[in-house]
Design a protein around this motif. Sequence first.
Motif, short mmCIF file in Angstrom:
data_model
loop_
_atom_site.label_atom_id
_atom_site.label_comp_id
_atom_site.label_asym_id
_atom_site.label_seq_id
_atom_site.Cartn_x
_atom_site.Cartn_y
_atom_site.Cartn_z
N ASN A 20 69.06 102.39 101.41
CA ASN A 20 68.23 103.49 100.97
C ASN A 20 69.16 104.63 100.55
N THR A 21 69.02 105.12 99.33
CA THR A 21 69.96 106.13 98.83
C THR A 21 69.89 107.44 99.60
N LYS A 22 68.80 107.67 100.33
CA LYS A 22 68.71 108.89 101.15
C LYS A 22 69.78 108.89 102.24
N HIS A 23 70.26 107.71 102.60
CA HIS A 23 71.25 107.60 103.67
C HIS A 23 72.68 107.55 103.15
N ARG A 56 70.76 106.40 91.55
CA ARG A 56 70.02 107.31 92.44
C ARG A 56 70.94 107.94 93.49
#
Length: 122
Positions: A20-23, A56
Motif C-alpha cells: 500500500n503506497t500509504k506505507h 502513486r
Amino acid sequence: MTMRVSSLQAYCGFAHPEMNTKHLSAVATGNWGCGAFGGDTRLKAVLQMMAAAEARRDLIYFTFVDTELLRDVHNIHTLITRKHITVGSVFGVLQKYYECVCSTASSTKAQESLYCFLSENL
C-alpha cells in the motif's frame, strides 16, 4: 525512445505494487544522467514526476544547489497539480515538444524552452 526508457526505468524503481503506497516513504531522487552524460535536467525532473505519479509515490527532487532548476521544477509541478493534468497529457505535450522544438534546435535552446513549452501547451 530515450524519454520512454527513462520514464520506464524511473517507474520500475519507484513502483512497489505489493505494498500500500500509504506505507511507503517518498522517493528521493535528482538529476539522473545529467552529469557526465549531459542529460536535460528539466526533462529528467518531469519524467521522474510522471513516474512517481504513476507509481502513486510522493517525490523529493534534489536539484543540487541549482536554484533556477529548483524554481522551474517547483513552478511546473505547481502548474501540473493545480490544473490536475494527467500523466498521459504531459506525455503527449512532451512528444509534441520533441517534434516542434528538439528536432530543430540545439540541446541548450531546447532545455531552456522546455518548461515554457509545457506551460503554454498544458
